[in-house]
Design a protein around this motif. Structure first.
Motif, PDB file in Angstrom:
ATOM      1  N   UNK A 297       0.754  -1.145  -0.153  1.00  0.00           N
ATOM      2  CA  UNK A 297      -0.059  -0.012   0.058  1.00  0.00           C
ATOM      3  C   UNK A 297       0.896   1.250  -0.017  1.00  0.00           C
ATOM      4  N   UNK A 298       1.845   1.265   0.612  1.00  0.00           N
ATOM      5  CA  UNK A 298       2.702   2.419   0.989  1.00  0.00           C
ATOM      6  C   UNK A 298       3.402   2.742  -0.280  1.00  0.00           C
ATOM      7  N   UNK A 299       4.044   1.771  -1.102  1.00  0.00           N
ATOM      8  CA  UNK A 299       4.995   2.031  -2.205  1.00  0.00           C
ATOM      9  C   UNK A 299       4.138   2.957  -3.272  1.00  0.00           C
ATOM     10  N   UNK A 300       2.997   2.499  -3.750  1.00  0.00           N
ATOM     11  CA  UNK A 300       2.323   3.328  -4.915  1.00  0.00           C
ATOM     12  C   UNK A 300       2.001   4.517  -4.244  1.00  0.00           C
ATOM     13  N   UNK A 301       1.498   4.612  -3.103  1.00  0.00           N
ATOM     14  CA  UNK A 301       1.105   5.976  -2.364  1.00  0.00           C
ATOM     15  C   UNK A 301       2.265   6.958  -2.550  1.00  0.00           C
ATOM     16  N   UNK A 302       3.430   6.257  -2.367  1.00  0.00           N
ATOM     17  CA  UNK A 302       4.728   7.099  -2.308  1.00  0.00           C
ATOM     18  C   UNK A 302       5.070   7.663  -3.691  1.00  0.00           C
ATOM     19  N   UNK A 303       4.697   6.711  -4.739  1.00  0.00           N
ATOM     20  CA  UNK A 303       5.275   7.405  -6.131  1.00  0.00           C
ATOM     21  C   UNK A 303       4.198   8.035  -6.543  1.00  0.00           C
ATOM     22  N   UNK A 304       2.762   7.983  -6.174  1.00  0.00           N
ATOM     23  CA  UNK A 304       2.017   8.710  -6.769  1.00  0.00           C
ATOM     24  C   UNK A 304       1.978  10.274  -6.111  1.00  0.00           C
ATOM     25  N   UNK A 305       2.293  10.200  -4.800  1.00  0.00           N
ATOM     26  CA  UNK A 305       2.410  11.525  -4.050  1.00  0.00           C
ATOM     27  C   UNK A 305       3.706  12.354  -4.379  1.00  0.00           C
TER      28      UNK A 305
END
Length: 307
Positions: A297-305
């Motif tokens: 969950x955190x990896x795609x959020x980091x890349x998206x944000x």
């Protein structure tokens, strides 16, 4: 964003397959140990060597990207060392502190390279290999020193520390790849193809090994030690890496790869170092498992944000 999600889901499906194979007993623990050694000592070095040897490094922000990751590691490490007295008063003793330290700064190279290749192909693998060359030597030295200082095991001698760093497969393979990069015209095609074939086997097998190293039975009730390592590795590291990389002029795909390198969960090899040098190995295994699951969950959020 869909390519990121697709790549991440694919990576975690392979990791889950490794966990399932181990849990079902399809591959014995003895055999997993051999596969892990093969991957760590032969296959992944082949990826790093071939990727760096044939890359056009002149068109990539090698120094800026590497420096941003190095500074990120140093900042998080310094913050942890400065907070050591406070953590001791909160009941976190030396061995547990070393596991928090490793869990906060180390990264899973297998996951990082697999994601980079899935997102950007050879360019992504090249940029992640740059991260390997920048981060691995520093991380190995720091983690050994911290374990020798704060764990209760037998401290590693200076000579043994130097040998451990020099013989680390990711260090010597990075050095060899960078040397060969300057001698591309001398590299026989057959040799380059040979190394490439070995490297192609690395990503899938390496991710299966990551999955086999997970132990869901170790998932204890989250404590301060777990939460601190998770927050630093999955949140603070990528935000800090993004901030420093932007300040150093990194942008585009290189910025994305910098964030990915900082946001992947900690290395499964941290468990073995904790076990061998007197750290809190059970805590290290719990941190590794929690981070690997949460990174979905955190990896795609980091890349998206951040990118």
């Amino acid at each position: 964003m869909s390519p990121m999600i697709n790549s991440l889901v694919a990576v975690f499906l392979v990791i889950a397959t490794g966990w399932g194979l181990k849990t079902a007993g399809f591959v014995t623990a003895t055999h997993w140990s051999g596969v892990e050694r093969l991957t760590y000592q032969v296959l992944f070095p082949a990826v790093v060597i071939h990727t760096l040897a044939v890359a056009d490094l002149s068109r990539l922000p090698v120094l800026a990207m590497g420096l941003s990751l190095i500074l990120t590691i140093l900042c998080v490490a310094a913050a942890l060392l400065l907070s050591r007295p406070l953590l001791r008063r909160l009941g976190i003793e030396g061995p547990a502190f070393t596991s928090i330290f490793q869990g906060s700064v180390r990264w899973n190279t297998f996951v990082g390279l697999a994601l980079a290749s899935g997102l950007l192909g050879r360019d992504g693998a090249t940029m992640m290999a740059i991260a390997v060359a920048a981060m691995i030597p520093l991380l190995n030295v720091m983690c050994v020193i911290v374990l020798a200082r704060y764990a209760n095991g037998q401290p590693m001698s200076p000579g043994a520390t130097i040998r451990s760093v020099a013989l680390n497969p990711f260090i010597w393979s990075s050095a060899l790849g960078l040397i060969l990069n300057q001698l591309q015209w001398m590299l026989p095609v057959a040799v380059a193809t040979y190394v490439d074939i070995l490297g192609r086997a690395a990503l899938g097998i390496g991710l299966l090994v990551v999955g086999a190293g997970l132990d869901l039975g170790r998932l204890a009730k989250p404590r301060l030690a777990h939460g601190l390592a998770i927050a630093l590795k999955l949140v603070v590291m990528p935000v800090l890496a993004w901030t420093l990389a932007r300040q150093l002029g990194v942008s585009g795909p290189a910025l994305t790869m910098t964030v990915v390198a900082a946001a992947v969960p900690t290395a499964t090899a941290a468990y073995f170092l904790a076990r061998d040098l007197g750290g809190d190995a059970p805590l290290m295994a719990e941190i590794t498992t929690m981070q690997t699951l949460l990174a979905l969950g955190t990896l795609p959020l980091a890349v998206l944000i951040l990118t």
